[in-house]
Design an enzyme around this catalytic site. Sequence first.
Site, mmCIF file in Angstrom:
data_model
loop_
_atom_site.group_PDB
_atom_site.id
_atom_site.type_symbol
_atom_site.label_atom_id
_atom_site.label_comp_id
_atom_site.label_asym_id
_atom_site.label_seq_id
_atom_site.Cartn_x
_atom_site.Cartn_y
_atom_site.Cartn_z
ATOM 1 N N ARG A 38 -8.236 6.695 4.908
ATOM 2 C CA ARG A 38 -7.426 5.121 5.010
ATOM 3 C C ARG A 38 -7.027 4.970 6.418
ATOM 4 O O ARG A 38 -6.043 4.269 6.777
ATOM 5 C CB ARG A 38 -6.383 4.994 4.203
ATOM 6 N N ARG A 42 -4.372 -1.363 6.987
ATOM 7 C CA ARG A 42 -3.057 -2.343 7.354
ATOM 8 C C ARG A 42 -2.190 -1.612 8.192
ATOM 9 O O ARG A 42 -1.392 -2.197 8.936
ATOM 10 C CB ARG A 42 -2.576 -2.598 5.957
ATOM 11 N N ARG A 51 -8.760 -9.236 9.598
ATOM 12 C CA ARG A 51 -8.699 -9.691 8.305
ATOM 13 C C ARG A 51 -8.188 -10.841 7.872
ATOM 14 O O ARG A 51 -8.341 -11.135 6.514
ATOM 15 C CB ARG A 51 -8.258 -8.336 7.624
ATOM 16 N N ASP A 87 -14.936 0.124 -0.025
ATOM 17 C CA ASP A 87 -13.916 0.526 -1.001
ATOM 18 C C ASP A 87 -14.660 1.150 -2.179
ATOM 19 O O ASP A 87 -15.867 0.680 -2.337
ATOM 20 C CB ASP A 87 -13.209 -0.740 -1.692
ATOM 21 N N TYR A 162 -10.621 2.870 -13.264
ATOM 22 C CA TYR A 162 -10.386 1.305 -13.031
ATOM 23 C C TYR A 162 -11.212 0.755 -14.114
ATOM 24 O O TYR A 162 -10.673 -0.513 -14.805
ATOM 25 C CB TYR A 162 -10.982 1.185 -11.746
HETATM 26 C C1 LIG Z 1 -8.380 4.825 -5.225
HETATM 27 C C2 LIG Z 1 -9.210 4.247 -4.160
HETATM 28 C C3 LIG Z 1 -9.463 2.685 -3.985
HETATM 29 N N1 LIG Z 1 -10.127 2.734 -2.878
HETATM 30 C C4 LIG Z 1 -10.279 3.797 -2.285
HETATM 31 C C5 LIG Z 1 -9.635 4.727 -3.081
HETATM 32 C C6 LIG Z 1 -9.807 6.181 -2.917
HETATM 33 C C7 LIG Z 1 -8.862 6.823 -1.914
HETATM 34 C C8 LIG Z 1 -7.494 6.935 -2.302
HETATM 35 O O1 LIG Z 1 -7.341 7.462 -3.067
HETATM 36 O O2 LIG Z 1 -6.800 6.216 -1.597
HETATM 37 C C9 LIG Z 1 -10.894 4.037 -0.862
HETATM 38 C C10 LIG Z 1 -10.897 3.235 0.238
HETATM 39 N N2 LIG Z 1 -10.545 2.051 0.197
HETATM 40 C C11 LIG Z 1 -10.354 1.587 1.535
HETATM 41 C C12 LIG Z 1 -10.810 2.676 2.184
HETATM 42 C C13 LIG Z 1 -11.278 2.461 3.719
HETATM 43 C C14 LIG Z 1 -11.986 3.552 4.633
HETATM 44 C C15 LIG Z 1 -10.627 4.363 5.243
HETATM 45 O O3 LIG Z 1 -10.384 5.164 4.701
HETATM 46 O O4 LIG Z 1 -10.359 3.930 6.418
HETATM 47 C C16 LIG Z 1 -11.317 3.757 1.454
HETATM 48 C C17 LIG Z 1 -11.732 5.578 1.792
HETATM 49 C C18 LIG Z 1 -10.286 0.377 2.144
HETATM 50 C C19 LIG Z 1 -9.121 -0.399 1.270
HETATM 51 N N3 LIG Z 1 -8.882 -0.552 0.144
HETATM 52 C C20 LIG Z 1 -7.852 -1.419 -0.119
HETATM 53 C C21 LIG Z 1 -7.277 -1.660 0.833
HETATM 54 C C22 LIG Z 1 -6.133 -2.926 1.122
HETATM 55 C C23 LIG Z 1 -6.723 -4.049 0.990
HETATM 56 C C24 LIG Z 1 -6.275 -5.019 2.277
HETATM 57 O O5 LIG Z 1 -6.202 -4.516 3.571
HETATM 58 O O6 LIG Z 1 -6.160 -6.178 2.162
HETATM 59 C C25 LIG Z 1 -8.011 -1.187 2.047
HETATM 60 C C26 LIG Z 1 -7.771 -1.219 3.500
HETATM 61 C C27 LIG Z 1 -7.604 -1.957 -1.515
HETATM 62 C C28 LIG Z 1 -7.345 -0.966 -2.313
HETATM 63 N N4 LIG Z 1 -8.573 -0.314 -3.187
HETATM 64 C C29 LIG Z 1 -8.113 0.736 -4.007
HETATM 65 C C30 LIG Z 1 -6.640 0.612 -3.980
HETATM 66 C C31 LIG Z 1 -5.584 1.643 -4.837
HETATM 67 C C32 LIG Z 1 -6.196 -0.369 -2.962
HETATM 68 C C33 LIG Z 1 -5.005 -0.723 -2.390
HETATM 69 C C34 LIG Z 1 -4.367 -1.820 -2.948
HETATM 70 C C35 LIG Z 1 -3.086 -2.363 -2.122
HETATM 71 O O7 LIG Z 1 -2.216 -1.738 -1.752
HETATM 72 O O8 LIG Z 1 -3.534 -3.514 -1.662
HETATM 73 C C36 LIG Z 1 -8.890 1.499 -4.869
#
Ligand SMILES: Cc1c2[nH]c(c1CCC(=O)O)Cc1[nH]c(c(CCC(=O)O)c1C)Cc1[nH]c(c(CCC(=O)O)c1C)Cc1[nH]c(c(C)c1CCC(=O)O)C2
Length: 355
Positions: A38, A42, A51, A87, A162
Site C-alpha cells: 500500500r 492515501r 484521485r 485492487d 469478500y
Molecule cells: C484486502 C485487500 C483489499 N485490497 C487489497 C488487499 C490486500 C492487501 C491488504 O491486505 O491490505 C490490495 C490492494 N489495494 C490497493 C493496493 C495498491 C497497491 C499498493 O500497495 O500500493 C493493493 C495491493 C489499493 C487500494 N484499495 C483500496 C484503497 C483505498 C480507496 C481509496 O483510496 O479511495 C486503495 C488505495 C480500497 C480497499 N480495498 C480493500 C480494502 C480492505 C480497502 C480499504 C477500504 C478503505 O479503508 O477505504 C480490499
Amino acid sequence: MSANQSPAGKQPTATYDSAFLRACRREPVPHTPVWFMRQAGRSLPEYRKVREGIPMLESCMRPDLVTEITLQPVRRHGVDAAIYFSDIVVPLKAIGIDLDIKPGVGPVVERPVRSRADLARLRDLTPEDVSYVTEAIGLLTRELGSTPLIGFAGAPFTLASYLVEGGPSRNHEHTKAMMYGDPQLWADLLDRLAGITGAFLKVQIEAGASAVQLFDSWVGALAPADYRRSVLPASAKVFRAVADYGVPRIHFGVGTGELLGLLGEAGADVVGVDWRVPLDEAARRVGPGRALQGNLDPAVLFSTPEAVQTKAREILDAAAGLEGHVFNLGHGVLPATDPDALTRLVSYVHEQTAR
Ligand SMILES: Cc1c2[nH]c(c1CCC(=O)O)Cc1[nH]c(c(CCC(=O)O)c1C)Cc1[nH]c(c(CCC(=O)O)c1C)Cc1[nH]c(c(C)c1CCC(=O)O)C2
C-alpha cells in the site's frame, strides 16, 4: 532473446539485476531492497489530489491514472520496487460481478456468492476483460527504467471471503460455513477463483511485471489443517499457473504465524511475514530455499524517528542470516502515516545495509 534481455521474461538486464529481484532469488545484493505494501494511496497528498472525485474502481481502469499513482511512491521514497496500482477485486469486477469499493469500508458485493447457482456467475477471465491493465503496465515499464514492477492478485480464500460474506468480515462466518458445510461447493468456488487469479497474474507478467504477489490477507483466520485441506490446493494452482515465467512469486497473509511453512509449500519463492513473528523464527518455520519479506509493524511509523530506527534495526539483525530478505511492513501503510517517515525508513535501511 536480445542481448539486453534477461533469461526470465521480458525485462531488461538492469531490471533483472535489481536489488529487489536479486533478493527474491536469494542472490547477493548491493543493499537490502525496500518496498511497502500500500505504498501508493492515501498517505500521499499527491495521491489524494489526483484521485479527487474519481471512484476507486474507476481509477483502476484508467491507464494514465494507474501509471501516475504507481510511480508516485517510487519518486517520493526511492523504494526498490513499484507495485501496480489496483485492487484485489478488480478481476472480479472485470468478469461482471456486481461489486463496489466503498470509501472507509472496502469491497462490497451486491449479491453474495452462497450457492451452486451463484457459482455460475464466476466466468473465466480473458486478457480482453482487462485490456487497461496491459496498457497501463506497458506505460509503466517504460517509465520505471530499471525499477521492477510487482503485479498482484488476491488469493482464492481472501477473494472468496469478500464474495461469500458480501463485504469485509471480522469472523468470516458465512465463508467458514460453506467451507465446513459444503466442502464440494467450497472446493469448486476456490478452484474457479484460482483460475481467474492465475489468468489475471499471467496478463500482468505478459505485459511486463517482474514479480507477482498473491495477497491472502485474511487466511490467518484458519487453522493449519484446514488451510492445508481447503485452501492450499487452490493457491498452489495459482502459483503453478505462473511458474514457467520464472518471475519471483511472493505469498503474503496477516496473522499467519502458524501457516508460514504452508504458505511456502503452496509454491512461493518469497514468503511475506507480518510483525508477530521475528524473521529468524519465520525462517525456521518456512525452511530453506525461500526468501522472506517483512516485517515492520505499520503502526511503528507513528512513533518517533528514533523508535522507527530501533525497530528497523531489530528486523535487519533478525534477517542477518537469511538467504534473501526484502524489507517491507508487516501489512499495508496506514492511511494517516506521515510519508516522510517512510522516506526516512527507506534511506535508513539502504544506509545500514550498503555493501
Ligand atoms: C484486502 C485487500 C483489499 N485490497 C487489497 C488487499 C490486500 C492487501 C491488504 O491486505 O491490505 C490490495 C490492494 N489495494 C490497493 C493496493 C495498491 C497497491 C499498493 O500497495 O500500493 C493493493 C495491493 C489499493 C487500494 N484499495 C483500496 C484503497 C483505498 C480507496 C481509496 O483510496 O479511495 C486503495 C488505495 C480500497 C480497499 N480495498 C480493500 C480494502 C480492505 C480497502 C480499504 C477500504 C478503505 O479503508 O477505504 C480490499
